[in-house]
Write a protein that holds these residues in place. Structure first.
Motif, short mmCIF file in Angstrom:
data_model
loop_
_atom_site.label_atom_id
_atom_site.label_comp_id
_atom_site.label_asym_id
_atom_site.label_seq_id
_atom_site.Cartn_x
_atom_site.Cartn_y
_atom_site.Cartn_z
N GLU A 180 1.01 -0.97 -0.13
CA GLU A 180 -0.15 -0.15 0.19
C GLU A 180 0.97 1.30 0.19
O GLU A 180 1.74 1.39 0.81
CB GLU A 180 -0.85 0.24 1.23
N PHE A 193 -2.93 3.65 -2.52
CA PHE A 193 -3.00 2.62 -3.77
C PHE A 193 -2.39 1.41 -3.16
O PHE A 193 -1.15 1.40 -2.71
CB PHE A 193 -2.47 3.25 -4.99
N ARG A 232 -11.46 -0.34 -4.04
CA ARG A 232 -11.88 1.09 -4.64
C ARG A 232 -13.34 1.09 -4.94
O ARG A 232 -14.26 0.25 -4.98
CB ARG A 232 -11.19 0.91 -6.40
N LEU A 241 -10.74 5.47 -3.36
CA LEU A 241 -10.22 4.51 -2.44
C LEU A 241 -11.01 4.24 -1.47
O LEU A 241 -11.40 5.06 -0.88
CB LEU A 241 -8.84 5.04 -1.96
N CYS A 255 -0.73 -1.98 -4.79
CA CYS A 255 -0.40 -2.24 -6.12
C CYS A 255 1.19 -2.98 -5.88
O CYS A 255 1.97 -2.70 -5.14
CB CYS A 255 -0.27 -1.10 -7.15
N ILE A 303 -5.10 7.28 -10.94
CA ILE A 303 -4.47 7.73 -9.73
C ILE A 303 -4.39 8.99 -9.49
O ILE A 303 -4.20 9.51 -8.31
CB ILE A 303 -3.01 7.10 -9.76
#
Lengths: 242, 242
Positions: A100, A105, B156, A233, A107, A164
């Motif tokens: 995180e 985010f 999300r 988010l 990913c 993003i």
């Protein structure tokens, strides 16, 4: 709605005036940016212009990074950079390190990426504040802007581009409370518009052609200041799937 | 790439010849289907044509359905229908019931949906074999076909349309092993092409306009028999995020 990759974007380097660069590339691709256009721009292009590049040689990995690096078979200096960009490690599995980021985010490698960067030992980091970057680009370009990155998903194979950072463009299309043609009230239909546009733009751009932007024209949207990718988010405690 | 909602689709009922209906609607929208076109069609339209409709009045809920229904504040008959479509319950939270369908899709209410159906007490079920439905439509229409449904995501907010059935169109765009303009080999870049197209098509269709199809033209793809939405499902043991 039309979605076309923007050709003729030159090599972007730290300090490149990205909005000028993109406007010129759109123009050379045969278009002129209009207020209702949306320009999708990859994280990579924005990060390079903002100088968000780290060189592995400049990094001394901590003992913790060395130990994580051993588990995921990565360069400890790369892991050090990844962990500096991370709020927490979400998953370590095989050679995959999912983090995180400080933005929230989730990913692979905290968005730190080796591809499409000049120099063998250079990696890009995500922009510090991608919503701010998108707002600035939107103001300078006079159109909507979405900064995209490529994400893995839960339950389904394959990657999708998602937003993003967002400037002007609404994150969602909200159908809640509207009625369908049969008079039923739609209860929970909040479409992730910015992500859907990002996904299609990512497809139009491809991954190898050096086209870090796509023009979206003909999508019906209203400009708003009250928008951000951060708002997309979902905090873990509100997550219905976890 | 162009993505446009198909207008003029009439009310679809059990037994409607869906491919004829769609071809005619595309034609009346001013287009002619070409082999390299992709038609995105909602689950709802396919389910109706295939008669995948249940009436609440025809269902007697089991004791288990009654108990689940109480927890999520739903009609026990609706829960009975949902559970018949489910392999397992993934999550019960508040009024939300997330199930894994017999196909392996993880979605709210196992894809059982009350909106955009004629009759107050009628709901649609997902097509029995959406990949087969898509293949048949693709053959009859002579173009690519993606059957879409709307899904929530982990981490999300907002929903995205994704592919639940695919005919002719590749599920993925595979960039693995290709090199970027700097000579780096791309390692893990498998784009979920069918999902990206579905997401954008869902945006073009909207949720209230009675437009259950969108035409995608100008996307660069090669027809294949070796494709399915089922292949996009990632088994839990291979899931990097869970």
């Amino acid at each position: 709605m039309q979605i076309v990759a923007v050709q003729h974007v030159p090599e972007i380097r730290p300090g490149t005036n990205l909005s000028e660069c993109l406007r010129e590339a759109v123009h050379r691709s045969g278009w002129n940016l209009q207020p209702r256009d949306i320009l999708a721009v990859t994280q990579k292009a924005v990060s390079k212009a903002e100088g968000r590049i780290s060189r592995l040689g400049d990094v001394v990995p901590s003992a913790y990074s060395v130990s994580i690096a051993r588990r995921v078979s990565k360069d400890p200096r790369l892991v050090e950079i990844i962990l500096r960009e991370s709020r927490r490690i979400v998953r370590l599995r095989g050679e995959v390190l999912i983090c995180e980021t400080h933005h929230g985010f989730i990913c692979a490698n905290a968005g730190v990426d080796e591809s499409n960067v000049e120099g063998a030992e250079s990696v890009t980091l995500l922009p510090k504040d991608p919503d701010r970057s998108a707002r600035i680009l939107a103001r300078e370009l006079g159109c909507g802007v979405i900064i995209t990155d490529t994400f893995g998903r839960v339950w389904r194979d394959g990657l999708l581009d998602a937003a993003i950072g967002i400037g002007r463009v609404p994150a969602f299309l909200d159908f809640r409370g509207q009625t369908d043609p049969y008079g039923h009230r739609l209860r929970v239909t909040l479409l992730a518009a910015a992500d859907a546009l990002s996904a299609a733009a990512g497809l139009a751009m491809g991954k190898t052609a050096g086209t870090p932007a796509a023009l979206i024209r003909g999508f019906d949207w209203e400009a708003t200041d009250d928008t951000s990718a951060a708002a997309m988010l979902r905090p873990a405690e509100r997550d219905l799937f976890l």
